[in-house]
Design an enzyme around this catalytic site. Sequence first.
Site, PDB file in Angstrom:
ATOM      1  N   HIS A 184      14.969  24.731  51.849  1.00  0.00           N
ATOM      2  CA  HIS A 184      16.162  24.193  52.503  1.00  0.00           C
ATOM      3  C   HIS A 184      17.176  23.792  51.413  1.00  0.00           C
ATOM      4  CE1 HIS A 184      13.834  22.794  56.348  1.00  0.00           C
ATOM      5  NE2 HIS A 184      13.496  24.001  55.957  1.00  0.00           N
ATOM      6  N   CYS A 203      17.300  18.130  57.668  1.00  0.00           N
ATOM      7  CA  CYS A 203      16.044  17.759  58.338  1.00  0.00           C
ATOM      8  C   CYS A 203      15.442  16.545  57.629  1.00  0.00           C
ATOM      9  CB  CYS A 203      15.074  18.932  58.288  1.00  0.00           C
ATOM     10  SG  CYS A 203      14.431  19.229  56.642  1.00  0.00           S
ATOM     11  N   HIS A 225      44.955  24.909  33.560  1.00  0.00           N
ATOM     12  CA  HIS A 225      44.699  26.059  34.425  1.00  0.00           C
ATOM     13  C   HIS A 225      43.411  25.864  35.225  1.00  0.00           C
ATOM     14  CE1 HIS A 225      47.984  28.052  32.700  1.00  0.00           C
ATOM     15  NE2 HIS A 225      47.401  28.932  31.915  1.00  0.00           N
ATOM     16  N   GLU A 239      40.880  27.877  35.716  1.00  0.00           N
ATOM     17  CA  GLU A 239      39.614  28.258  35.063  1.00  0.00           C
ATOM     18  C   GLU A 239      39.255  27.296  33.933  1.00  0.00           C
ATOM     19  OE1 GLU A 239      42.419  29.741  35.353  1.00  0.00           O
ATOM     20  OE2 GLU A 239      42.753  31.392  33.977  1.00  0.00           O
TER      21      GLU A 239
HETATM   22  N1  LIG Z   1      45.226  31.850  34.578  1.00  0.00           N
HETATM   23  C1  LIG Z   1      46.003  30.941  35.155  1.00  0.00           C
HETATM   24  C2  LIG Z   1      47.383  31.073  35.095  1.00  0.00           C
HETATM   25  C3  LIG Z   1      48.174  30.097  35.694  1.00  0.00           C
HETATM   26  N2  LIG Z   1      47.592  29.056  36.340  1.00  0.00           N
HETATM   27  C4  LIG Z   1      48.409  28.014  36.957  1.00  0.00           C
HETATM   28  O1  LIG Z   1      49.415  28.624  37.753  1.00  0.00           O
HETATM   29  C5  LIG Z   1      50.626  27.860  37.693  1.00  0.00           C
HETATM   30  C6  LIG Z   1      51.772  28.748  37.292  1.00  0.00           C
HETATM   31  O2  LIG Z   1      51.524  29.226  35.987  1.00  0.00           O
HETATM   32  P1  LIG Z   1      52.619  29.982  35.122  1.00  0.00           P
HETATM   33  O3  LIG Z   1      53.130  31.158  35.878  1.00  0.00           O
HETATM   34  O4  LIG Z   1      52.092  30.195  33.745  1.00  0.00           O
HETATM   35  O5  LIG Z   1      53.715  28.836  35.032  1.00  0.00           O
HETATM   36  P2  LIG Z   1      55.288  28.901  34.981  1.00  0.00           P
HETATM   37  O6  LIG Z   1      55.782  30.265  34.702  1.00  0.00           O
HETATM   38  O7  LIG Z   1      55.700  27.800  34.074  1.00  0.00           O
HETATM   39  O8  LIG Z   1      55.680  28.449  36.458  1.00  0.00           O
HETATM   40  P3  LIG Z   1      55.797  29.237  37.816  1.00  0.00           P
HETATM   41  O9  LIG Z   1      54.972  30.505  37.737  1.00  0.00           O
HETATM   42  O10 LIG Z   1      55.260  28.225  38.781  1.00  0.00           O
HETATM   43  O11 LIG Z   1      57.258  29.527  37.999  1.00  0.00           O
HETATM   44  C7  LIG Z   1      50.365  26.732  36.698  1.00  0.00           C
HETATM   45  O12 LIG Z   1      50.087  25.550  37.398  1.00  0.00           O
HETATM   46  C8  LIG Z   1      49.159  27.201  35.925  1.00  0.00           C
HETATM   47  O13 LIG Z   1      48.359  26.128  35.451  1.00  0.00           O
HETATM   48  C9  LIG Z   1      46.203  28.937  36.387  1.00  0.00           C
HETATM   49  O14 LIG Z   1      45.683  28.006  36.961  1.00  0.00           O
HETATM   50  N3  LIG Z   1      45.438  29.898  35.798  1.00  0.00           N
END
Ligand SMILES: Nc1ccn([C@@H]2O[C@H](COP(=O)(O)OP(=O)(O)OP(=O)(O)O)[C@@H](O)[C@H]2O)c(=O)n1
Length: 343
Positions: A43, A68, A334, A336
């Site tokens: 479970h 459970c 970001h 990831e």
């Molecule tokens: N691999 C990635 C690329 C981007 N982002 C997130 O996506 C958003 C937008 O990223 P980015 O395009 O790089 O930012 P900007 O060009 O500054 O803004 P926007 O695209 O919002 O105009 C951000 O919050 C960034 O942290 C993410 O989580 N993982």
Amino acid sequence: MEVFPSSKHVQAIKKPQRIKKTGLVVVRNMKIIGLHCSSSELHAGQIAVIKHGSRLKDCDLYFSRKPCSTCLKMIVNAGVNRISYWPSDPEISLQPENPSQTSLGDARLDAKAVERLKSNSRAHVCVLLQPLACYMVQFVEETSLKCDFAQKITRIHPEFQRSTFYEYRQDRVKEYEALFLISSEEKHKEILRLMGLENLCEDPYFVCLRQNMKELVLVLATVAASVPSYSDFGFYLSETSDDNQQGLTQEIAQHCIIQARLLAYRTEDHKIGVGAVVWAERKCSTLDCDGTGSMYFLGCGYNAFPVGSEYADFPHMDDNQKDREIRKFRYIIHAEQNAITFR
Ligand SMILES: Nc1ccn([C@@H]2O[C@H](COP(=O)(O)OP(=O)(O)OP(=O)(O)O)[C@@H](O)[C@H]2O)c(=O)n1
């Protein structure tokens, strides 16, 4: 997690119907540290105890069914803080359809034992159901239609339109309603009473409960419909030459993308929400006994400012806006990157 695709090996094993597949999310200090799902052998609660052991102390556990008594006593014993569960048919099914008298009797006895454990333990055991924010359904619908995957299909196959999306959504609604709701209101009330939730059986509480449950199912179906199995659209798969390895199937990849899309709704970026879920594949030949087969969870997250920051602590301007000093990129983390630190 309850709908995590089973491997072919597991599908082949006939499970007793009374034990329902159950999904579980383990949260510590607001961070998701485990995503589990029950298997034919164990479970979900037992898997969490095996995987996390004493690290479960003070964690919050979110179950897709009321666990459970065997699972509950073990997780209470591990010192968890809170156990939340979806108020439908529990892990040991109380549905009175085609029951053998003994097994339904056992299920009722187990529900009683669960109640006793619930009232005598330090852990808070409660219903998992947050009414959705106003306009959430519409917001999820619009953003799902605009998501990269659905947009790419539309660019290449213009016949994939809103109507196709809604057809996919309707299929998912039917599938999830069959799993997560009880079609008959009377049966649902009977189950709630057996689970010690008689307070919820009176109107208007009962009507609200079912409405909230239906809306959540709709949101899940909407997000799932944004990653449809359409034409030859799919995800990159690594080749595996080893027959003993399950490998990553399209269904698992699709499931994980849906998880990532759900996480994206937690973003702190006003403009773009990104979610990431990191799963790894076990390289040993024997399958593990959890419901995720050869896959194991490493972490998940969404794009956000450093933990603990308050609204407006950091700039929100994007790349296209002029003032370099107040752009968000120096501050935002970001999805990831957050996934490897579980945020
Ligand atoms: N691999 C990635 C690329 C981007 N982002 C997130 O996506 C958003 C937008 O990223 P980015 O395009 O790089 O930012 P900007 O060009 O500054 O803004 P926007 O695209 O919002 O105009 C951000 O919050 C960034 O942290 C993410 O989580 N993982």
